[in-house]
Scaffold this active site. Structure first.
Site, PDB file in Angstrom:
ATOM      1  N   LYS A  83      41.973  -1.114  30.145  1.00 34.69           N
ATOM      2  CA  LYS A  83      43.106  -0.684  29.324  1.00 34.69           C
ATOM      3  C   LYS A  83      44.201  -1.748  29.414  1.00 34.69           C
ATOM      4  O   LYS A  83      44.634  -2.125  30.516  1.00 34.69           O
ATOM      5  CB  LYS A  83      43.607   0.655  29.877  1.00 34.69           C
ATOM      6  CG  LYS A  83      44.232   1.571  28.863  1.00 34.69           C
ATOM      7  CD  LYS A  83      44.376   2.948  29.496  1.00 34.69           C
ATOM      8  CE  LYS A  83      45.164   3.867  28.631  1.00 34.69           C
ATOM      9  NZ  LYS A  83      45.502   5.112  29.349  1.00 34.69           N
TER      10      LYS A  83
HETATM   11  C1  E4P Z   1      46.459   7.551  27.090  1.00 34.78           C
HETATM   12  O1  E4P Z   1      45.573   6.811  27.403  1.00 34.78           O
HETATM   13  C2  E4P Z   1      47.620   7.852  27.943  1.00 34.78           C
HETATM   14  O2  E4P Z   1      47.145   7.891  29.271  1.00 34.78           O
HETATM   15  C3  E4P Z   1      48.234   9.194  27.684  1.00 34.78           C
HETATM   16  O3  E4P Z   1      47.620   9.854  26.604  1.00 34.78           O
HETATM   17  C4  E4P Z   1      49.722   9.201  27.668  1.00 34.78           C
HETATM   18  O4  E4P Z   1      50.172  10.507  27.446  1.00 34.78           O
HETATM   19  P1  E4P Z   1      51.679  10.971  27.716  1.00 34.78           P
HETATM   20  O5  E4P Z   1      52.533  10.472  26.612  1.00 34.78           O
HETATM   21  O6  E4P Z   1      51.601  12.479  27.710  1.00 34.78           O
HETATM   22  O7  E4P Z   1      52.063  10.400  29.055  1.00 34.78           O
END
Ligand code: E4P
EC number: 2.2.1.2
Length: 221
Positions: A83
């Site tokens: 990522k």
């Molecule tokens: C995606 O990969 C992220 O980890 C996640 O969806 C972020 O979500 P949030 O905005 O609820 O922290």
């Protein structure tokens, strides 16, 4: 639409996996901080539970460092997807890692032009954050719709749209109606999908009526 679970909590991941709906997992530094565990041991354990793409996030800022970090994350397990934060450095790292055959998930995408760059760089997934856009009174789902429209205009784009920052079942419904490739869901949203007040009321009524069926007429337990 594939379902990933957005969690670093292995117990949550086990429970969701047992429901048969988990195709993969996404993690991030905040989710790891929440469970208070190291990245590598957590990712290894997640990979032993779910046989699908498992996103592990880089924390560097410069392309060279992101590439080194990405290579090392990819070595943890064949299912690891690296990522990478959106941005100029992130795009350079995405292009380089893709050229090495390492799968990438570009995170923190908030505009269709960012998603366009992700596809050009060869990202495996782009993660547009719908909930965080809704939080600032922008329409997160409109972004998903725009990205899907753009990607469908160009057949050679292979990047999958991974709807992230999902906060409720309506986000899931809208993502599926738009034809998003993946949605990554927190555990509480997965359980919300299974529930309905009429289902609960129906179960209660059936069980109550079952008690009225003569015991002798019931099949052996
Ligand atoms: C995606 O990969 C992220 O980890 C996640 O969806 C972020 O979500 P949030 O905005 O609820 O922290």
């Amino acid at each position: 639409m594939k379902f990933f679970i957005d969690s670093a909590d292995v117990e949550e991941i086990r429970k969701a996996h047992a429901m048969g709906c988990v195709d993969g997992v996404t993690t991030n530094p905040s989710l790891l901080a929440k469970v208070g565990r190291g990245l590598e041991e957590t990712i290894r354990e997640i990979c032993s539970i779910v046989d699908g793409p498992i996103s592990a996030e880089c924390v560097s800022n410069e392309a060279d460092e992101l590439i080194k970090e990405g290579r090392s994350l990819a070595k943890i397990h064949d299912n690891v997807v690296v990522k990478i934060p959106m941005g100029v450095e992130g795009m350079k790292a995405t292009k380089a890692l893709t050229a090495e055959g390492i799968r990438t998930n570009v995170t923190l995408c908030f505009s269709a032009n960012q998603a366009l760059l992700c596809a050009k760089a060869g990202a495996t997934y782009v993660s547009p954050f719908v909930g965080r856009l809704d939080d600032i009174s922008q329409d997160g789902m409109e972004l998903i719709s725009n990205i899907l429209e753009i990607y469908r205009n160009y057949e050679h784009f292979n990047t999958q749209v991974l709807v992230a920052s999902v906060r409720n079942p309506v986000h899931v419904l809208q993502a599926a109606r738009l034809g998003a490739d993946v949605a990554t869901l927190p555990y509480n949203v997965i359980t919300q999908l299974a529930n309905h007040p009429l289902t609960d009321a129906g179960i209660k009524k059936f069980l109550a009526d079952w008690e009225k069926v003569p015991k002798a007429a019931r099949p052996p337990a």
